[in-house]
Design an enzyme around this catalytic site. Sequence first.
Site, mmCIF file in Angstrom:
data_model
loop_
_atom_site.group_PDB
_atom_site.id
_atom_site.type_symbol
_atom_site.label_atom_id
_atom_site.label_comp_id
_atom_site.label_asym_id
_atom_site.label_seq_id
_atom_site.Cartn_x
_atom_site.Cartn_y
_atom_site.Cartn_z
ATOM 1 C CG HIS A 38 7.363 -15.213 4.193
ATOM 2 N ND1 HIS A 38 7.377 -15.399 3.118
ATOM 3 C CD2 HIS A 38 6.513 -16.246 4.800
ATOM 4 C CE1 HIS A 38 6.683 -16.345 2.368
ATOM 5 N NE2 HIS A 38 5.885 -16.868 3.533
ATOM 6 C CE1 TYR A 88 10.324 -8.168 -4.430
ATOM 7 C CE2 TYR A 88 10.874 -9.258 -2.536
ATOM 8 C CZ TYR A 88 10.001 -8.643 -3.059
ATOM 9 O OH TYR A 88 9.038 -7.713 -2.312
ATOM 10 N N PRO A 104 5.799 -1.479 -7.532
ATOM 11 C CG PRO A 104 4.937 -3.421 -8.870
ATOM 12 C CD PRO A 104 5.198 -1.731 -8.777
ATOM 13 C CE LYS A 141 8.450 -0.814 2.476
ATOM 14 N NZ LYS A 141 8.227 -2.210 3.044
ATOM 15 C CE1 TYR A 190 10.471 -6.845 0.387
ATOM 16 C CE2 TYR A 190 9.807 -7.975 2.453
ATOM 17 C CZ TYR A 190 9.748 -7.763 1.092
ATOM 18 O OH TYR A 190 9.009 -8.716 0.347
HETATM 19 P P1 FAD Z 1 -7.199 1.943 -4.180
HETATM 20 O O1 FAD Z 1 -6.914 0.406 -3.481
HETATM 21 O O2 FAD Z 1 -6.776 2.123 -5.657
HETATM 22 O O3 FAD Z 1 -8.703 2.410 -3.592
HETATM 23 C C1 FAD Z 1 -9.342 3.412 -4.223
HETATM 24 C C2 FAD Z 1 -10.952 3.161 -4.321
HETATM 25 O O4 FAD Z 1 -11.431 4.289 -4.816
HETATM 26 C C3 FAD Z 1 -11.029 1.996 -5.350
HETATM 27 O O5 FAD Z 1 -12.009 1.280 -4.882
HETATM 28 C C4 FAD Z 1 -11.720 3.063 -6.389
HETATM 29 O O6 FAD Z 1 -12.733 2.249 -7.035
HETATM 30 C C5 FAD Z 1 -12.406 4.135 -5.736
HETATM 31 N N1 FAD Z 1 -12.485 5.258 -6.565
HETATM 32 C C6 FAD Z 1 -11.787 5.654 -7.642
HETATM 33 N N2 FAD Z 1 -12.386 7.044 -8.139
HETATM 34 C C7 FAD Z 1 -13.338 7.068 -7.510
HETATM 35 C C8 FAD Z 1 -14.651 8.012 -7.584
HETATM 36 N N3 FAD Z 1 -14.478 9.085 -8.599
HETATM 37 N N4 FAD Z 1 -15.469 8.089 -6.762
HETATM 38 C C9 FAD Z 1 -15.665 7.151 -5.831
HETATM 39 N N5 FAD Z 1 -14.704 5.852 -5.701
HETATM 40 C C10 FAD Z 1 -13.512 6.011 -6.669
HETATM 41 N N6 FAD Z 1 1.128 -2.923 -4.195
HETATM 42 C C11 FAD Z 1 2.148 -3.714 -3.798
HETATM 43 O O7 FAD Z 1 2.547 -3.490 -2.818
HETATM 44 N N7 FAD Z 1 2.122 -4.819 -4.560
HETATM 45 C C12 FAD Z 1 1.551 -5.296 -5.611
HETATM 46 O O8 FAD Z 1 1.785 -6.340 -6.269
HETATM 47 C C13 FAD Z 1 0.439 -4.347 -6.277
HETATM 48 N N8 FAD Z 1 -0.182 -4.526 -7.089
HETATM 49 C C14 FAD Z 1 -0.873 -3.791 -7.636
HETATM 50 C C15 FAD Z 1 -1.835 -3.696 -8.962
HETATM 51 C C16 FAD Z 1 -2.442 -2.777 -9.315
HETATM 52 C C17 FAD Z 1 -3.153 -3.057 -10.632
HETATM 53 C C18 FAD Z 1 -2.558 -1.519 -8.753
HETATM 54 C C19 FAD Z 1 -3.530 -0.573 -9.215
HETATM 55 C C20 FAD Z 1 -2.182 -1.448 -7.552
HETATM 56 C C21 FAD Z 1 -1.141 -2.386 -7.077
HETATM 57 N N9 FAD Z 1 -0.341 -2.346 -5.748
HETATM 58 C C22 FAD Z 1 0.403 -3.049 -5.515
HETATM 59 C C23 FAD Z 1 -0.622 -1.027 -4.928
HETATM 60 C C24 FAD Z 1 -1.556 -1.147 -3.966
HETATM 61 O O9 FAD Z 1 -2.580 -2.072 -4.139
HETATM 62 C C25 FAD Z 1 -2.029 0.285 -3.384
HETATM 63 O O10 FAD Z 1 -1.185 0.763 -3.157
HETATM 64 C C26 FAD Z 1 -3.477 0.044 -2.516
HETATM 65 O O11 FAD Z 1 -4.373 -0.562 -3.176
HETATM 66 C C27 FAD Z 1 -3.615 1.598 -2.124
HETATM 67 O O12 FAD Z 1 -4.967 1.550 -1.315
HETATM 68 P P2 FAD Z 1 -6.003 2.822 -1.657
HETATM 69 O O13 FAD Z 1 -7.119 2.566 -0.729
HETATM 70 O O14 FAD Z 1 -5.092 3.981 -1.309
HETATM 71 O O15 FAD Z 1 -6.399 2.864 -3.425
HETATM 72 C C1 DHB Z 2 3.828 -9.214 -4.036
HETATM 73 C C2 DHB Z 2 3.928 -8.090 -4.770
HETATM 74 C C3 DHB Z 2 4.866 -7.233 -4.490
HETATM 75 O O1 DHB Z 2 4.967 -6.076 -5.065
HETATM 76 C C4 DHB Z 2 6.006 -7.635 -3.734
HETATM 77 O O2 DHB Z 2 7.029 -6.562 -3.790
HETATM 78 C C5 DHB Z 2 5.997 -8.955 -3.018
HETATM 79 C C6 DHB Z 2 4.728 -9.471 -3.264
HETATM 80 C C7 DHB Z 2 2.466 -10.111 -4.093
HETATM 81 O O3 DHB Z 2 1.615 -9.546 -4.777
HETATM 82 O O4 DHB Z 2 2.507 -11.152 -3.500
#
Ligand code: FAD
Ligand code: DHB
Length: 395
Positions: A73, A201, A293, A297, A384
Amino acid sequence: MLRTQVAIVGAGPAGLLLGQLLHKEGVDTLLLERRSADYVAARIRAGVLEPGTVDVLERAGVATRLHAEGLTHDGVEIGFRGLRHRVDLKALTGKAVTVYGQTEVTRDLMEARTRSGASSVYEAEDVALHDFAGPTPRITYRHQGEAHEVACDFIAGCDGFHGISRRSVPAAAMSVFERVYPFGWLGLLADVPPPWHELIYANSEHGFALASLRSPTRVRCYIQCSLEDRVEQWSDERFWTEFRRRIGGEISARVPSAPSIEKSIAPLRSFVAEPLRFGRLFLAGDAAHIVPPTGAKGLNLAVSDVFYLYEALRDFYGERSERALDEYSARALRRIWRAERFSWWMTRQLHRFPGDAFDERLQQTELEHLFESHAAQMAMAENYVGLPFEPFRGG
Ligand code: FAD
Ligand code: DHB
């Protein structure tokens, strides 16, 4: 007692990616995850990858499907007062973003880990971190009813916001910075060709809406909702009616009421814990910080943390140098705070906040300035597409 070089807690994108990068350097890792592999693989989250994230996934050897299926994009749109304004990311920065779901990134990483033969324990219960202040950290956990213990050189706390790693650090050793927003995002996934070409957005008088996608046949849409709302209160029809009202213009007439595959509510929060290192425990990704979100980022920031941590561990095992490990926290936090600032700014400009007429005028002024000023668009575009990774300068 089991032994590994780096014990990784959490199989989200941060933990899986760190494991894959280290595997390519010949470093042994053990991955401990609380949930089942099926649960981890099915979670629906982020969707937009910065070019720097794509580079790291390439380096990890997990970008083949991303290149085949990811959508490039060159711009994003901002909707305001019935008009849409395009920010031309490519013309402004020379860079584009890639639409490729976190679910797909996770699947590619899980498959690569299985192929690599590295050890993973899913459904690990009662994970507990011990002795990380000294030179011989340990982790204990239970799996299928049996107690286990693993000794390691380092622990990577990649277990997300609700994980155990950050909570294992004495409160006095950590500073926490936090902002909670007075609304959430209700997200809906549906199999229908998107009637938009680029993400929109939209700041509407009825609240924020985001039109996104996962593929040429799958949409992902969000609307700002109340923190009291429950998913069950939002039928698909109610969601689409509200979404059309907010996205506005000629697009709204082309939004079909497609049945949802998934629907969920996420609260919005800004959060940073400092520092990221406590002896031989290193935090990365959502374990250390959360962004709202808006601006996409969260996942990208987890990837840059992991890349810095990987470089530092590679130097430790390759050159026996601890300098990059010593620098990890300060280096990662500089990029984290910039993403925090940008996500806060995007959130602030695009949502409806309760109450204050002065703030509302400022928001309107800020958006009008963005639409008219090349410099303001440049500032948005460079954030962005993702600020550059900081090279390690030798401590
Ligand atoms: P996570 O993906 O949270 O992974 C952490 C892992 O650790 C999980 O699998 C969990 O089960 C595991 N864990 C937790 N506790 C324990 C424990 N005690 N022992 C062992 N394992 C454990 N970002 C965007 O940019 N756009 C979005 O639309 C967006 N939507 C999101 C929606 C939700 C519901 C959430 C929670 C986050 C969202 N995010 C979004 C943020 C993005 O998904 C996260 O920044 C990203 O997943 C971070 O990755 P991570 O590996 O650091 O953490
Ligand atoms: C999506 C989520 C976001 O937070 C964003 O800024 C753009 C796209 C998505 O889930 O597609």
